[in-house]
Write a protein that holds these residues in place. Structure first.
Motif, PDB file in Angstrom:
ATOM      1  N   SER A  81      -9.352   5.170  -7.878  1.00  0.00           N
ATOM      2  CA  SER A  81      -8.735   4.819  -9.149  1.00  0.00           C
ATOM      3  C   SER A  81      -9.200   5.820 -10.208  1.00  0.00           C
ATOM      4  CB  SER A  81      -9.134   3.392  -9.549  1.00  0.00           C
ATOM      5  OG  SER A  81     -10.553   3.298  -9.666  1.00  0.00           O
ATOM      6  N   SER A  82      -8.725   5.651 -11.438  1.00  0.00           N
ATOM      7  CA  SER A  82      -9.087   6.597 -12.494  1.00  0.00           C
ATOM      8  C   SER A  82     -10.568   6.547 -12.830  1.00  0.00           C
ATOM      9  CB  SER A  82      -8.264   6.312 -13.751  1.00  0.00           C
ATOM     10  OG  SER A  82      -8.543   5.014 -14.249  1.00  0.00           O
ATOM     11  N   ASP A  83     -11.233   5.404 -12.574  1.00  0.00           N
ATOM     12  CA  ASP A  83     -12.662   5.298 -12.835  1.00  0.00           C
ATOM     13  C   ASP A  83     -13.496   5.478 -11.574  1.00  0.00           C
ATOM     14  OD1 ASP A  83     -11.609   2.983 -11.854  1.00  0.00           O
ATOM     15  OD2 ASP A  83     -12.661   1.635 -13.205  1.00  0.00           O
ATOM     16  N   ILE A 108      -4.942   0.740  -0.096  1.00  0.00           N
ATOM     17  CA  ILE A 108      -3.541   0.412  -0.364  1.00  0.00           C
ATOM     18  C   ILE A 108      -2.851   0.038   0.944  1.00  0.00           C
ATOM     19  CG2 ILE A 108      -1.416   1.171  -1.453  1.00  0.00           C
ATOM     20  CD1 ILE A 108      -3.866   1.138  -3.288  1.00  0.00           C
ATOM     21  N   GLU A 109      -2.173  -1.104   0.937  1.00  0.00           N
ATOM     22  CA  GLU A 109      -1.393  -1.549   2.089  1.00  0.00           C
ATOM     23  C   GLU A 109       0.052  -1.789   1.648  1.00  0.00           C
ATOM     24  OE1 GLU A 109      -3.131  -4.650   4.469  1.00  0.00           O
ATOM     25  OE2 GLU A 109      -5.143  -4.253   3.691  1.00  0.00           O
ATOM     26  N   GLY A 110       0.989  -1.394   2.494  1.00  0.00           N
ATOM     27  CA  GLY A 110       2.391  -1.585   2.153  1.00  0.00           C
ATOM     28  C   GLY A 110       3.305  -1.130   3.273  1.00  0.00           C
ATOM     29  N   THR A 111       4.599  -1.167   3.017  1.00  0.00           N
ATOM     30  CA  THR A 111       5.610  -0.802   4.013  1.00  0.00           C
ATOM     31  C   THR A 111       6.688   0.047   3.352  1.00  0.00           C
ATOM     32  OG1 THR A 111       5.237  -2.861   5.238  1.00  0.00           O
ATOM     33  CG2 THR A 111       7.272  -1.660   5.699  1.00  0.00           C
ATOM     34  N   ILE A 112       7.077   1.121   4.036  1.00  0.00           N
ATOM     35  CA  ILE A 112       8.166   1.977   3.575  1.00  0.00           C
ATOM     36  C   ILE A 112       9.378   1.730   4.462  1.00  0.00           C
ATOM     37  CG2 ILE A 112       8.961   4.345   3.276  1.00  0.00           C
ATOM     38  CD1 ILE A 112       5.282   3.563   3.208  1.00  0.00           C
ATOM     39  N   TYR A 113      10.506   1.374   3.853  1.00  0.00           N
ATOM     40  CA  TYR A 113      11.761   1.164   4.567  1.00  0.00           C
ATOM     41  C   TYR A 113      12.672   2.372   4.323  1.00  0.00           C
ATOM     42  CZ  TYR A 113      10.087  -3.665   4.642  1.00  0.00           C
ATOM     43  OH  TYR A 113       9.331  -4.785   4.828  1.00  0.00           O
ATOM     44  N   PHE A 114      13.386   2.802   5.352  1.00  0.00           N
ATOM     45  CA  PHE A 114      14.253   3.975   5.210  1.00  0.00           C
ATOM     46  C   PHE A 114      15.264   3.996   6.348  1.00  0.00           C
ATOM     47  CE2 PHE A 114      10.716   5.074   7.880  1.00  0.00           C
ATOM     48  CZ  PHE A 114      11.272   5.826   8.901  1.00  0.00           C
ATOM     49  N   THR A 115      16.279   4.853   6.190  1.00  0.00           N
ATOM     50  CA  THR A 115      17.299   5.067   7.213  1.00  0.00           C
ATOM     51  C   THR A 115      17.524   6.561   7.363  1.00  0.00           C
ATOM     52  OG1 THR A 115      18.390   2.992   6.604  1.00  0.00           O
ATOM     53  CG2 THR A 115      19.649   4.532   7.961  1.00  0.00           C
ATOM     54  N   LEU A 116      17.659   7.028   8.594  1.00  0.00           N
ATOM     55  CA  LEU A 116      17.950   8.436   8.837  1.00  0.00           C
ATOM     56  C   LEU A 116      19.349   8.767   8.338  1.00  0.00           C
ATOM     57  CD1 LEU A 116      16.791  11.019  10.184  1.00  0.00           C
ATOM     58  CD2 LEU A 116      17.961  10.313  12.277  1.00  0.00           C
ATOM     59  N   ASN A 117      19.483   9.881   7.637  1.00  0.00           N
ATOM     60  CA  ASN A 117      20.788  10.321   7.152  1.00  0.00           C
ATOM     61  C   ASN A 117      21.682  10.647   8.351  1.00  0.00           C
ATOM     62  OD1 ASN A 117      22.993  11.509   5.929  1.00  0.00           O
ATOM     63  ND2 ASN A 117      21.811  12.831   4.585  1.00  0.00           N
ATOM     64  N   LEU A 118      22.781   9.899   8.524  1.00  0.00           N
ATOM     65  CA  LEU A 118      23.642  10.044   9.692  1.00  0.00           C
ATOM     66  C   LEU A 118      24.772  11.047   9.492  1.00  0.00           C
ATOM     67  CD1 LEU A 118      23.889   6.303  10.813  1.00  0.00           C
ATOM     68  CD2 LEU A 118      22.235   8.055  11.488  1.00  0.00           C
ATOM     69  N   ASN A 119      24.751  11.775   8.386  1.00  0.00           N
ATOM     70  CA  ASN A 119      25.726  12.837   8.202  1.00  0.00           C
ATOM     71  C   ASN A 119      25.535  13.900   9.276  1.00  0.00           C
ATOM     72  OD1 ASN A 119      26.127  15.765   6.881  1.00  0.00           O
ATOM     73  ND2 ASN A 119      27.663  14.357   6.053  1.00  0.00           N
ATOM     74  N   GLN A 163      -0.283   7.903  -8.094  1.00  0.00           N
ATOM     75  CA  GLN A 163      -0.008   6.712  -8.893  1.00  0.00           C
ATOM     76  C   GLN A 163      -1.250   5.850  -9.099  1.00  0.00           C
ATOM     77  OE1 GLN A 163       2.746   6.587 -10.442  1.00  0.00           O
ATOM     78  NE2 GLN A 163       3.573   8.355  -9.321  1.00  0.00           N
ATOM     79  N   ILE A 164      -2.077   5.685  -8.076  1.00  0.00           N
ATOM     80  CA  ILE A 164      -3.284   4.863  -8.207  1.00  0.00           C
ATOM     81  C   ILE A 164      -4.265   5.505  -9.180  1.00  0.00           C
ATOM     82  CG2 ILE A 164      -5.282   3.953  -6.969  1.00  0.00           C
ATOM     83  CD1 ILE A 164      -2.692   2.456  -6.429  1.00  0.00           C
ATOM     84  N   SER A 165      -4.289   6.828  -9.243  1.00  0.00           N
ATOM     85  CA  SER A 165      -5.235   7.516 -10.128  1.00  0.00           C
ATOM     86  C   SER A 165      -4.917   7.296 -11.598  1.00  0.00           C
ATOM     87  CB  SER A 165      -5.237   9.017  -9.819  1.00  0.00           C
ATOM     88  OG  SER A 165      -3.974   9.602 -10.125  1.00  0.00           O
ATOM     89  N   LYS A 166      -3.795   6.689 -11.912  1.00  0.00           N
ATOM     90  CA  LYS A 166      -3.422   6.426 -13.302  1.00  0.00           C
ATOM     91  C   LYS A 166      -3.996   5.107 -13.820  1.00  0.00           C
ATOM     92  CE  LYS A 166       0.982   8.933 -12.861  1.00  0.00           C
ATOM     93  NZ  LYS A 166       2.465   8.826 -12.937  1.00  0.00           N
ATOM     94  N   PHE A 167      -4.608   4.301 -12.960  1.00  0.00           N
ATOM     95  CA  PHE A 167      -5.113   2.994 -13.353  1.00  0.00           C
ATOM     96  C   PHE A 167      -6.603   2.874 -13.048  1.00  0.00           C
ATOM     97  CE2 PHE A 167      -0.610   2.453 -12.591  1.00  0.00           C
ATOM     98  CZ  PHE A 167      -0.192   1.624 -13.624  1.00  0.00           C
ATOM     99  N   ARG A 168      -7.287   2.074 -13.877  1.00  0.00           N
ATOM    100  CA  ARG A 168      -8.664   1.729 -13.587  1.00  0.00           C
ATOM    101  C   ARG A 168      -8.691   0.629 -12.528  1.00  0.00           C
ATOM    102  NH1 ARG A 168     -10.798  -0.910 -17.148  1.00  0.00           N
ATOM    103  NH2 ARG A 168      -9.040  -1.244 -18.571  1.00  0.00           N
TER     104      ARG A 168
END
Length: 342
Positions: free
Chosen positions: A118-120, A126-137, A189-194
């Protein structure tokens, strides 16, 4: 002289017939073998894709190049892809990449958490999930296969795989190419918060914790709401920056519908243990304060009660009699006096 070398053919059979027969049979067998090989090659020139995958076909004939021949859409019927061509199969439906401390749910083996300060200077998990789809073009898929389908990526087990080598190959590709971009975005992004702005209990173990009532005996609900707002800000910022950074780092818009869901922010084990001790200390202080308040209230009640007895001595005796345990039949207040209770 050995006359067996000069045996004659049976009567009525021209000489040389067996040799010609063997030659004919051999020619027929060779022709059949060629037809079988040709039929096998012809059949192998057809292919199709399942409902959840898209195929990028590359030439592979003896006299052909290895360029992309065509793109086969998801759930296709059997399609002519050319002799000796190869199909690279990629996921066509929405996929997700999970970062979690739960070894049974993460995309990497074992505990997998993004640790960033963090900033201090407090290391945050950090835990989370990224959702996405492959570009089918079709054009995008050709570029993607050229960039990432022609090289191998080392998985967590040390094995080299192509991105189209099933789920293991796809995960190896994500770990090697996509994961660093995710880590970098979260770090920014996390470095912007204490620390206390994301986890309110962090204030308990930092300098000046005694001046941080939000984490102690103050208003924890207000602190929790502020933390949730800041976590939502981190999530929104990542959702805004991640698609741009992925397109820039990968060299093309190869992913669509990118969405990051921030599950939770955790503290390092040592910091969390300190928080637990601080919270236990606050609980002990609160308990002691409650006992003091109770004793003060009892003292005030006794004082008021004594003033009443001073004004009414009989009232004191009445209260004494009421306080006697059940079963007592006679009360002796002293000086030879007795009072029957029944």
């Amino acid at each position: 002289m050995n006359t067996s070398q000069y045996r004659r053919a049976p009567a009525g059979m021209p000489s040389g017939v067996p040799s010609r027969a063997f030659a004919i049979v051999g020619s027929v067998l060779a022709a059949v073998l060629v037809l079988i090989v040709a039929a096998g090659a012809l059949v192998s020139g057809f292919d199709k894709t399942a409902g959840g995958e898209v195929g990028v076909v590359r030439n592979g004939g003896w006299l052909d190049d290895n360029r992309v021949r065509q793109v086969v859409p998801a759930g296709s019927a059997r399609t002519w892809t050319g002799l000796y061509s190869t199909m690279h199969r990629y996921p066509a439906q929405q996929r997700f990449y999970t970062i979690t401390a739960d070894p049974a749910r993460g995309d990497k083996t074992g505990v997998d958490v993004v640790n960033t300060p963090s900033s201090d200077g407090v290391e945050m998990g950090i835990e989370g999930t990224i959702y996405f789809t492959l570009n089918l073009n079709a054009k995008a898929l050709e570029q993607f296969d050229t960039k990432f389908g022609t090289r191998q990526f080392r998985g967590v087990d040390g094995t080299l795989r192509y991105a189209y080598d099933g789920d293991e190959g796809w995960s190896s590709f994500l770990d090697a190419i996509v994961r660093p971009v995710i880590d970098n975005d979260l770090r920014i992004q996390i470095s912007k918060f204490r620390c206390a702005e994301l986890v309110s209990s962090c204030a308990l173990v930092q300098n000046g914790a005694q001046r941080a009532p939000a984490a102690g005996p103050g208003d924890p609900d207000a602190a929790g709401q502020a933390n949730n707002t800041n976590i939502a800000k981190v999530q929104e910022a990542v959702n805004e920056s991640l698609p741009k950074d992925l397109a820039e780092m990968l060299g093309g818009d190869f992913f669509e519908g990118i969405k990051f869901n921030l599950a939770r922010v955790t503290l390092p084990q040592a910091v969390q243990e300190a928080v637990n001790k601080a919270q236990a200390a606050y609980a002990a202080v609160s308990e002691a304060q409650a006992k003091v308040a109770q004793a003060r209230a009892e003292a005030d009640a006794n004082k008021t009660r004594q003033q009443g007895y001073n004004a009414c001595s009989a009232c004191a005796q009445i209260d004494i009699i009421k306080a006697l345990p059940p079963g007592v039949t006679t009360y002796a207040p002293g000086a030879g006096a007795t009072v029957p209770l029944k």
